[in-house]
Design a protein around this motif. Structure first.
Motif, mmCIF file in Angstrom:
data_model
loop_
_atom_site.group_PDB
_atom_site.id
_atom_site.type_symbol
_atom_site.label_atom_id
_atom_site.label_comp_id
_atom_site.label_asym_id
_atom_site.label_seq_id
_atom_site.Cartn_x
_atom_site.Cartn_y
_atom_site.Cartn_z
ATOM 1 N N LEU A 1 -2.982 58.461 2.985
ATOM 2 C CA LEU A 1 -2.150 59.038 1.933
ATOM 3 C C LEU A 1 -2.823 60.251 1.319
ATOM 4 O O LEU A 1 -4.060 60.351 1.308
ATOM 5 C CB LEU A 1 -1.890 57.993 0.849
ATOM 6 N N PRO A 2 -2.057 61.183 0.775
ATOM 7 C CA PRO A 2 -2.652 62.310 0.041
ATOM 8 C C PRO A 2 -3.443 61.813 -1.157
ATOM 9 O O PRO A 2 -3.237 60.688 -1.647
ATOM 10 C CB PRO A 2 -1.423 63.128 -0.406
ATOM 11 N N ALA A 3 -4.343 62.617 -1.638
ATOM 12 C CA ALA A 3 -5.153 62.249 -2.788
ATOM 13 C C ALA A 3 -4.266 61.889 -3.974
ATOM 14 O O ALA A 3 -3.223 62.519 -4.200
ATOM 15 C CB ALA A 3 -6.093 63.396 -3.162
ATOM 16 N N ASP A 4 -4.632 60.875 -4.707
ATOM 17 C CA ASP A 4 -3.948 60.442 -5.932
ATOM 18 C C ASP A 4 -2.546 59.908 -5.693
ATOM 19 O O ASP A 4 -1.717 59.928 -6.604
ATOM 20 C CB ASP A 4 -3.905 61.577 -6.960
ATOM 21 N N VAL A 5 -2.278 59.418 -4.508
ATOM 22 C CA VAL A 5 -0.976 58.798 -4.220
ATOM 23 C C VAL A 5 -1.207 57.343 -3.833
ATOM 24 O O VAL A 5 -2.071 57.033 -3.015
ATOM 25 C CB VAL A 5 -0.235 59.538 -3.088
ATOM 26 N N LEU A 6 -0.435 56.458 -4.435
ATOM 27 C CA LEU A 6 -0.524 55.030 -4.142
ATOM 28 C C LEU A 6 0.449 54.647 -3.030
ATOM 29 O O LEU A 6 1.472 55.314 -2.834
ATOM 30 C CB LEU A 6 -0.216 54.214 -5.390
ATOM 31 N N PRO A 7 0.176 53.544 -2.332
ATOM 32 C CA PRO A 7 1.054 53.130 -1.229
ATOM 33 C C PRO A 7 2.410 52.637 -1.714
ATOM 34 O O PRO A 7 2.570 52.182 -2.848
ATOM 35 C CB PRO A 7 0.279 51.984 -0.571
ATOM 36 N N THR A 8 3.374 52.717 -0.823
ATOM 37 C CA THR A 8 4.652 52.031 -0.969
ATOM 38 C C THR A 8 4.657 50.873 0.015
ATOM 39 O O THR A 8 4.449 51.061 1.213
ATOM 40 C CB THR A 8 5.825 52.968 -0.691
ATOM 41 N N VAL A 9 4.856 49.663 -0.501
ATOM 42 C CA VAL A 9 4.836 48.466 0.329
ATOM 43 C C VAL A 9 6.180 48.345 1.044
ATOM 44 O O VAL A 9 7.241 48.390 0.404
ATOM 45 C CB VAL A 9 4.567 47.212 -0.519
ATOM 46 N N ALA A 10 6.142 48.230 2.357
ATOM 47 C CA ALA A 10 7.369 48.154 3.144
ATOM 48 C C ALA A 10 8.160 46.899 2.809
ATOM 49 O O ALA A 10 7.598 45.864 2.436
ATOM 50 C CB ALA A 10 7.038 48.196 4.630
ATOM 51 N N ALA A 11 9.474 47.002 2.934
ATOM 52 C CA ALA A 11 10.346 45.848 2.711
ATOM 53 C C ALA A 11 10.070 44.784 3.767
ATOM 54 O O ALA A 11 9.735 45.087 4.911
ATOM 55 C CB ALA A 11 11.806 46.278 2.760
ATOM 56 N N THR A 12 10.202 43.531 3.367
ATOM 57 C CA THR A 12 10.048 42.433 4.312
ATOM 58 C C THR A 12 10.929 41.274 3.882
ATOM 59 O O THR A 12 11.042 40.978 2.688
ATOM 60 C CB THR A 12 8.580 41.972 4.401
ATOM 61 N N SER A 13 11.547 40.638 4.846
ATOM 62 C CA SER A 13 12.330 39.441 4.546
ATOM 63 C C SER A 13 11.472 38.189 4.680
ATOM 64 O O SER A 13 11.936 37.084 4.408
ATOM 65 C CB SER A 13 13.527 39.345 5.505
ATOM 66 N N THR A 14 10.211 38.358 5.088
ATOM 67 C CA THR A 14 9.273 37.241 5.165
ATOM 68 C C THR A 14 8.042 37.595 4.315
ATOM 69 O O THR A 14 8.082 37.516 3.114
ATOM 70 C CB THR A 14 8.884 36.950 6.620
ATOM 71 N N TRP A 15 6.946 38.009 4.954
ATOM 72 C CA TRP A 15 5.740 38.374 4.230
ATOM 73 C C TRP A 15 4.982 39.414 5.039
ATOM 74 O O TRP A 15 5.145 39.554 6.248
ATOM 75 C CB TRP A 15 4.841 37.149 3.992
ATOM 76 N N SER A 16 4.146 40.133 4.354
ATOM 77 C CA SER A 16 3.302 41.129 5.017
ATOM 78 C C SER A 16 1.982 41.216 4.278
ATOM 79 O O SER A 16 1.884 40.884 3.096
ATOM 80 C CB SER A 16 3.989 42.501 5.029
ATOM 81 N N LEU A 17 0.952 41.645 4.998
ATOM 82 C CA LEU A 17 -0.375 41.838 4.421
ATOM 83 C C LEU A 17 -0.875 43.206 4.845
ATOM 84 O O LEU A 17 -0.922 43.503 6.047
ATOM 85 C CB LEU A 17 -1.342 40.750 4.890
ATOM 86 N N GLU A 18 -1.217 44.032 3.876
ATOM 87 C CA GLU A 18 -1.732 45.365 4.156
ATOM 88 C C GLU A 18 -3.140 45.503 3.595
ATOM 89 O O GLU A 18 -3.414 45.075 2.468
ATOM 90 C CB GLU A 18 -0.825 46.445 3.569
ATOM 91 N N ALA A 19 -4.025 46.118 4.394
ATOM 92 C CA ALA A 19 -5.386 46.416 3.961
ATOM 93 C C ALA A 19 -5.463 47.884 3.577
ATOM 94 O O ALA A 19 -4.946 48.751 4.296
ATOM 95 C CB ALA A 19 -6.380 46.106 5.075
ATOM 96 N N ILE A 20 -6.090 48.159 2.454
ATOM 97 C CA ILE A 20 -6.213 49.530 1.937
ATOM 98 C C ILE A 20 -7.699 49.860 1.823
ATOM 99 O O ILE A 20 -8.436 49.196 1.095
ATOM 100 C CB ILE A 20 -5.533 49.676 0.571
#
Length: 834
Positions: free
Chosen positions: A737-756
């Motif tokens: 991501l560009p500097a000073d921008v936070l992630p947008t968590v993708a839509a899910t009908s179950t669950w997801s895990l993202e590492a940052i």
């Protein structure tokens, strides 16, 4: 410019809300806020007390008035202000300055004073003092100590009264106070996370309510700040009390008599940021006050096997269910052997409410008549000692309550909540538990490692001796704890209340507590832990989500609630993630030969090393969830945790600190630390833009970019390391991501895990070990530093079992993927340059 100002005003109103990004408006909001999205570490705010005469007081943060006082009364009688004086001194938190207020009774002989409490020589007639302390070295902290020079007789209060008095007691009707978000915890397993607009709307009154967080919820231009109020002493008998116009705390009316000279203290802690930052800043202070350092426990450092409600092997004999293929003593040994053979080296076994002699009290819960293994043919016909030798694992042993005919030489009294059971008196708590624990050690030939006490909230409330004196409850808890500590036995609280979490600050043997209902409650078991973890994490009690299956469906089995057999659990991947990221026990409970080995191996080091790979604090809801709820808005289920790696995280056993909690759980992370974040989304249905404060702790460096990669649950390098090949493009491996921008968590009908991953000072990113749920766990990496001859300029010290191969991924400053595989030498650690 006018349009931008309007958009900015709207963004301030919605800026704290983790909401689905519908249509163009919220897309514009995300773009407009890009310049201010990422929070970085900041100094704590300044908390001050002010006094305006006649005994009134107020609290301000950074000069802004938050709360003014409500009337000071005892048993409904308003007190007269008797004067004030400036005072100073020093305590565990350091030097302080303050103001002491004195109050007198309005009448000459109120019923709530002990007989002859105010003698004719007592010219001042002071019945209560309140000393407000602030600490020059801790600008964000204040304490209030309330004393009773003449004692108190709470039994004279109205039978409907919850407390004999409330102090401090805050007026919640002002425009500012009524608009603040408010958060607290209630109920067994601390599972009721209560959020409201205005503290008076929490309904927090009684024995089992926890700390209260007041926070600016982003509904106006107020800076993000939070204020946590809690008891500092006497946690089990000083309780919360709200009315329609006030919030306070004071001694419960369950106490018959308060002696002359007794006092209690409360703690107020302000923080820059929302509820998460506030709770962890408060936790840092109150843990330091008590010197809390939890003892080690195999149930938190290693993977285990459970037989609790919802486990495949829970009920063995009751309800006319079919017999298991073999007795418990045979089948559980076979389960352990098969797990070890398949590469899941469970290190301990939990035995629940079915293993001992007792009568079924409700469901499958036996009240204990004899705390030795039942010799029933379906259970342990050759005894627990024989079973322990064959199993050769540490054991976690359980009690709920003791039947009336349980034999002991120590004094026990009838419970008035669980009729037909009894509980040891506070005076005999140590001796009773010492005998009980010695019996457990004898029965298991020394393998008894953890004691699980269930229904703690109801057992406490049902024991009249707990309330005989202001010290009785402390005596009971300390007696149990001391007996465990002397024998190196850890304690799990089960169905405990929030006040038990506070009481445990004095009790380092208490290492874990249930944070949700039994696993048989398939939805609430996974839901409730998201809120209760934010209470338990700051006091360093590991939240337990109970047991879990790793595969579904499995052949039919039975429990006390589903007698005809059941085959499925709805979200086994999610259960594995929640248990691992909770810092609590990861106790699987599959049927024999049913375990998804590839899934559960993502939680621990290797087939010959049961060490769990963890973050640095329990996974909990992001702040935006609490802000939304306080405003009555929809709140997507998004949770976050973080892992910190620095040189201070080291221990001779290679498992990290003595508890699973990293030293870096406060709001500040040092510049030399490596930090990564892990974001879980559950049934979000639409994309969710993370907001300022949602990533906690704040980023260690302003302007650092973030690299985001979704965790792949399907095991195998071809899946989990897909598109992350040596020399490949960074954009194929992760989203930067560009500097000073936070992630947008993708839509899910179950669950997801993202590492940052957070950008390092040299422009590189360390993504870590992608085959594990926590890609950069402090139990795997002793350090991650800038330096070395690798193209990414990163050196990572890898810890593991000798011979273990660990594949690592990084991104260098030119946006190229770098991969290295480390083989752990006999020393147990190796430096790897990427």
């Amino acid at each position: 410019r006018t349009a931008f100002r309007a958009l900015l005003a709207t963004s301030r109103a919605l800026g704290s809300l983790a909401m689905p990004r519908h249509a163009v408006m919220l897309a514009l909001l995300a773009a407009a806020c890009a310049c201010c999205c990422v929070s970085t570490a900041a100094a704590q705010p300044t908390l001050t007390f002010s006094f305006a005469g006649e005994g009134s007081y107020s609290i301000a943060i950074n000069g802004k008035l938050w709360y003014s006082s409500a009337p000071t009364m005892i048993c409904g009688d308003k007190l007269s202000f008797a004067g004030s004086r400036n005072v100073s001194g020093s305590d565990v938190l350091g030097p302080w300055t303050g103001t002491e207020l004195s109050f007198a009774a309005a009448s000459t002989a109120p019923a709530w004073l002990p007989d002859n409490a105010l003698s004719s020589s007592a010219s001042s007639k002071v019945v209560m003092t309140a000393t407000f302390h602030t600490y020059p070295a801790r600008s964000h902290v204040g304490t209030v100590t309330v004393g009773f020079p003449a004692g108190l007789a709470p039994s004279a209060c109205s039978p409907q009264a919850t407390t004999s008095l409330d102090f401090p007691n805050f007026d919640t009707t002002t425009t500012f106070a009524s608009g603040l978000g408010a958060l607290t915890w209630n109920g067994r397993a601390c599972s009721d996370t209560v959020v409201a607009k205005g503290a008076s709307n929490l309904g927090a009154s009684g024995l089992d309510w926890g700390p209260t967080v007041s926070f600016s919820n982003g509904a106006d231009s107020t800076p993000r700040l939070s204020l946590v109020t809690s008891t500092l002493t006497s946690h089990k008998i000083v309780v919360s009390h709200t009315t329609k116009s006030s919030y306070g705390m004071g001694p419960t009316t369950e106490i018959n008599s308060i002696p002359a000279g007794w006092n209690y203290s409360s703690l107020l802690s302000a923080s820059d940021g929302g509820p998460t930052a506030g709770m962890y800043a408060w936790g840092d202070v109150i843990r330091e006050y008590y010197g809390t350092k939890r003892q080690p426990s195999i149930t938190l450092s290693d993977i285990g096997y459970y037989t609790d409600d919802g486990a495949y092997y829970y009920v063995w004999e009751a309800f006319n269910i079919p017999a298991r293929p073999a007795s418990a003593e045979q089948l559980l040994v076979s389960v352990k052997d098969e797990l070890w053979r398949s590469g899941v080296p469970v290190a301990y076994l939990q035995l629940d409410d079915w293993w001992y002699y007792g009568r079924f009290f409700f469901g499958n819960v036996k009240s204990v008549t004899n705390w030795t293994a039942s010799s029933s043919p379906r259970l342990f016909p050759n005894g627990l000692e024989n079973f322990s030798d064959k199993l050769n694992l540490s054991l976690q042993l359980y009690t709920p309550f003791f039947a009336d005919d349980f034999q002991t030489k120590w004094n026990m009294t009838e419970s008035h909540t669980f009729k037909g059971t009894k509980i040891v008196t506070p005076a005999d708590s140590y001796n009773f538990h010492a005998d009980l624990f010695d019996l457990g050690l004898k029965e298991t030939k020394g393998r008894f490692a953890t004691y699980e006490i269930d229904f703690l909230d109801v057992n406490f409330a049902g024991s009249k001796p707990m309330f005989e004196t202001v010290h009785s409850a402390d005596q009971w808890y300390k007696g149990q704890h001391q007996a465990a500590l002397e024998r190196s036995i850890a304690i799990q609280y089960c169905l405990a209340s929030p006040t038990d979490m506070l009481e445990s600050l004095l009790l380092p043997a208490v290492v874990q507590a249930r944070a949700s209902p039994d696993y048989v409650n398939k939805v609430t078991n996974a839901l409730d832990i998201a809120g209760s973890s934010l209470l338990m994490g700051p006091v360093h009690v590991a939240p337990s989500k109970d047991t879990l299956w790793t595969a579904s469906p499995q052949p039919p089995t039975s429990s006390d609630r589903e007698h005809s057999g059941y085959t499925t659990q709805p979200h086994v991947q999610l259960d594995v993630v929640l248990a691992t990221l909770s810092l609590g026990p990861v106790g699987i409970s599959d049927g024999i030969n049913q375990t998804d080995v590839g899934l559960i191996q993502q939680a621990f080091r290797a087939a010959n090393d049961s060490t769990l790979l963890r973050p640095s604090r329990p996974l909990s809801w992001v702040d935006s969830v609490f802000a939304n709820k306080s405003l009555g808005l929809p709140a997507a289920d998004v949770r976050v945790t973080h892992a910190v790696i620095d040189a201070t995280f080291a221990a001779s056993d290679g498992k990290g600190l003595v508890s699973p909690f990293s030293a870096a759980t406060s709001s500040l992370v040092s510049d030399s630390s490596f930090v990564s974040y892990y974001v879980l989304a559950w049934n979000t249905t639409a994309p969710v833009a993370l907001q300022p404060g949602d990533l906690f702790p704040a980023l260690p460096r302003a302007g650092a970019r973030l690299a985001v990669r979704a965790h792949v649950f399907t095991p195998g390098a071809e899946h989990q390391y897909a598109s992350c090949d040596e020399g490949g493009k960074a954009s194929d491996c992760a989203t930067i991501l560009p500097a000073d921008v936070l992630p947008t968590v993708a839509a899910t009908s179950t669950w997801s895990l993202e590492a940052i991953s957070v950008e390092l000072p040299n422009g590189s990113f360390f993504l870590g070990e992608l085959a594990k749920l926590v890609h950069a766990a402090p139990q795997r990496f002793a350090s991650v530093e800038v330096g070395g001859s690798g193209k990414a300029g990163i050196t990572a010290k890898v810890v593991g079992a000798p011979g273990e191969a660990v594949r690592l991924v990084a991104i260098d400053p030119s946006q190229t993927v770098r991969v290295a595989t480390a083989v752990v030498p006999p020393s147990g650690s190796v430096n790897v340059e990427l």
